[in-house]
Motif scaffolding. Structure first.
Motif, mmCIF file in Angstrom:
data_model
loop_
_atom_site.group_PDB
_atom_site.id
_atom_site.type_symbol
_atom_site.label_atom_id
_atom_site.label_comp_id
_atom_site.label_asym_id
_atom_site.label_seq_id
_atom_site.Cartn_x
_atom_site.Cartn_y
_atom_site.Cartn_z
ATOM 1 N N ARG A 39 0.852 -1.186 0.000
ATOM 2 C CA ARG A 39 0.000 0.000 0.000
ATOM 3 C C ARG A 39 0.892 1.242 0.000
ATOM 4 N N PRO A 40 1.649 1.470 -1.084
ATOM 5 C CA PRO A 40 2.553 2.616 -1.118
ATOM 6 C C PRO A 40 1.802 3.927 -1.351
ATOM 7 N N ASP A 41 2.479 5.027 -1.045
ATOM 8 C CA ASP A 41 1.931 6.350 -1.369
ATOM 9 C C ASP A 41 1.951 6.570 -2.870
ATOM 10 N N VAL A 42 2.949 6.004 -3.534
ATOM 11 C CA VAL A 42 3.066 6.116 -4.991
ATOM 12 C C VAL A 42 3.704 4.835 -5.531
ATOM 13 N N LEU A 43 3.199 4.384 -6.665
ATOM 14 C CA LEU A 43 3.696 3.186 -7.321
ATOM 15 C C LEU A 43 4.212 3.576 -8.698
ATOM 16 N N VAL A 44 5.464 3.253 -8.972
ATOM 17 C CA VAL A 44 6.055 3.497 -10.282
ATOM 18 C C VAL A 44 6.165 2.155 -10.993
ATOM 19 N N VAL A 56 13.651 6.363 -7.482
ATOM 20 C CA VAL A 56 14.547 6.407 -6.320
ATOM 21 C C VAL A 56 14.948 7.848 -6.017
ATOM 22 N N ASP A 57 15.221 8.639 -7.046
ATOM 23 C CA ASP A 57 15.552 10.054 -6.836
ATOM 24 C C ASP A 57 14.399 10.804 -6.178
ATOM 25 N N ALA A 58 13.171 10.546 -6.634
ATOM 26 C CA ALA A 58 11.997 11.211 -6.048
ATOM 27 C C ALA A 58 11.829 10.805 -4.592
ATOM 28 N N VAL A 66 11.825 3.220 -0.059
ATOM 29 C CA VAL A 66 11.622 2.619 -1.379
ATOM 30 C C VAL A 66 11.558 1.106 -1.225
ATOM 31 N N ALA A 67 10.615 0.497 -1.932
ATOM 32 C CA ALA A 67 10.535 -0.962 -2.010
ATOM 33 C C ALA A 67 10.432 -1.333 -3.484
ATOM 34 N N VAL A 68 10.832 -2.559 -3.805
ATOM 35 C CA VAL A 68 10.794 -3.030 -5.186
ATOM 36 C C VAL A 68 9.992 -4.317 -5.252
ATOM 37 N N GLN A 69 9.149 -4.398 -6.272
ATOM 38 C CA GLN A 69 8.405 -5.632 -6.550
ATOM 39 C C GLN A 69 8.752 -6.032 -7.979
ATOM 40 N N ALA A 70 9.452 -7.145 -8.122
ATOM 41 C CA ALA A 70 9.873 -7.563 -9.456
ATOM 42 C C ALA A 70 8.722 -8.234 -10.203
ATOM 43 N N THR A 71 8.332 -9.413 -9.766
ATOM 44 C CA THR A 71 7.275 -10.139 -10.465
ATOM 45 C C THR A 71 6.070 -10.403 -9.577
ATOM 46 N N GLY A 72 6.143 -10.022 -8.329
ATOM 47 C CA GLY A 72 5.032 -10.235 -7.418
ATOM 48 C C GLY A 72 5.190 -11.445 -6.527
ATOM 49 N N HIS A 73 6.264 -12.201 -6.702
ATOM 50 C CA HIS A 73 6.550 -13.339 -5.831
ATOM 51 C C HIS A 73 7.429 -12.870 -4.678
ATOM 52 N N GLY A 74 7.421 -13.602 -3.602
ATOM 53 C CA GLY A 74 8.372 -13.377 -2.528
ATOM 54 C C GLY A 74 8.152 -12.111 -1.727
ATOM 55 N N GLY A 82 5.459 5.339 1.268
ATOM 56 C CA GLY A 82 6.676 5.400 0.477
ATOM 57 C C GLY A 82 6.452 5.164 -0.999
ATOM 58 N N VAL A 83 7.517 4.739 -1.666
ATOM 59 C CA VAL A 83 7.521 4.530 -3.111
ATOM 60 C C VAL A 83 7.745 3.046 -3.383
ATOM 61 N N LEU A 84 6.858 2.448 -4.167
ATOM 62 C CA LEU A 84 7.025 1.076 -4.614
ATOM 63 C C LEU A 84 7.364 1.118 -6.092
ATOM 64 N N VAL A 85 8.446 0.463 -6.471
ATOM 65 C CA VAL A 85 8.850 0.379 -7.869
ATOM 66 C C VAL A 85 8.542 -1.030 -8.357
ATOM 67 N N SER A 86 7.673 -1.125 -9.344
ATOM 68 C CA SER A 86 7.352 -2.408 -9.945
ATOM 69 C C SER A 86 8.179 -2.559 -11.215
ATOM 70 N N THR A 87 8.948 -3.643 -11.269
ATOM 71 C CA THR A 87 9.785 -3.881 -12.448
ATOM 72 C C THR A 87 9.226 -5.002 -13.321
ATOM 73 N N ARG A 88 7.992 -5.418 -13.083
ATOM 74 C CA ARG A 88 7.434 -6.564 -13.811
ATOM 75 C C ARG A 88 7.370 -6.347 -15.320
ATOM 76 N N ARG A 89 7.299 -5.119 -15.786
ATOM 77 C CA ARG A 89 7.265 -4.856 -17.226
ATOM 78 C C ARG A 89 8.660 -4.791 -17.853
ATOM 79 N N MET A 90 9.670 -4.838 -17.025
ATOM 80 C CA MET A 90 11.050 -4.838 -17.515
ATOM 81 C C MET A 90 11.461 -6.291 -17.733
ATOM 82 N N ALA A 91 11.053 -6.850 -18.862
ATOM 83 C CA ALA A 91 11.202 -8.286 -19.089
ATOM 84 C C ALA A 91 12.088 -8.612 -20.286
ATOM 85 N N GLY A 92 13.001 -7.720 -20.615
ATOM 86 C CA GLY A 92 13.867 -7.943 -21.763
ATOM 87 C C GLY A 92 15.064 -8.816 -21.441
#
Length: 111
Positions: A39-44, A56-58, A66-74, A82-92
């Motif tokens: 339940r972050p204040d903002v999700l990127v 991270v700069d913001a 800051v917290a990071v969620q890669a794929t939603g596991h773990g 705070g700020v949650l950064v979701s990297t699930r779309r970074m799948a290259g």
């Protein structure tokens, strides 16, 4: 508590910037762990490393965790505020066979 820098962050990233009340917020915060939710204040929802850097700069400028969620596991501990950064779309994935190197982005999932 809202995030005062959300609009500036929206202009700084290619991906999505979501706050509580935005239509996609709950779905993007959800992972595979049903026991608790971020339940972050903002999700990127990052499109690439520049989005992660901007998030991270913001957070640093606004003195937020800051917290990071890669794929939603773990989900170790749910982010509250705070700020949650979701990297699930970074799948290259890039492979350089000649140099024998590979680059795997943070949201890649195994099959």
């Amino acid at each position: 508590m809202g995030f005062a820098g959300a609009e500036a962050l929206r202009e700084a990233v290619r991906g999505s910037v979501l706050v509580p009340g935005d239509p996609e917020y709950d779905q993007e915060c959800a992972g595979f762990q049903a026991g608790d939710r971020h339940r972050p204040d903002v999700l990127v929802v990052a499109d690439g490393p520049d989005d992660v850097r901007a998030a991270v700069d913001a957070a640093r400028r606004h003195r937020l965790p800051v917290a990071v969620q890669a794929t939603g596991h773990g989900l170790g501990e749910a982010a509250r505020g705070g700020v949650l950064v979701s990297t699930r779309r970074m799948a290259g994935i890039r492979i350089d066979a000649e140099a024998r190197t590979a680059w795997v982005e943070a949201g890649v999932r195994g099959r």
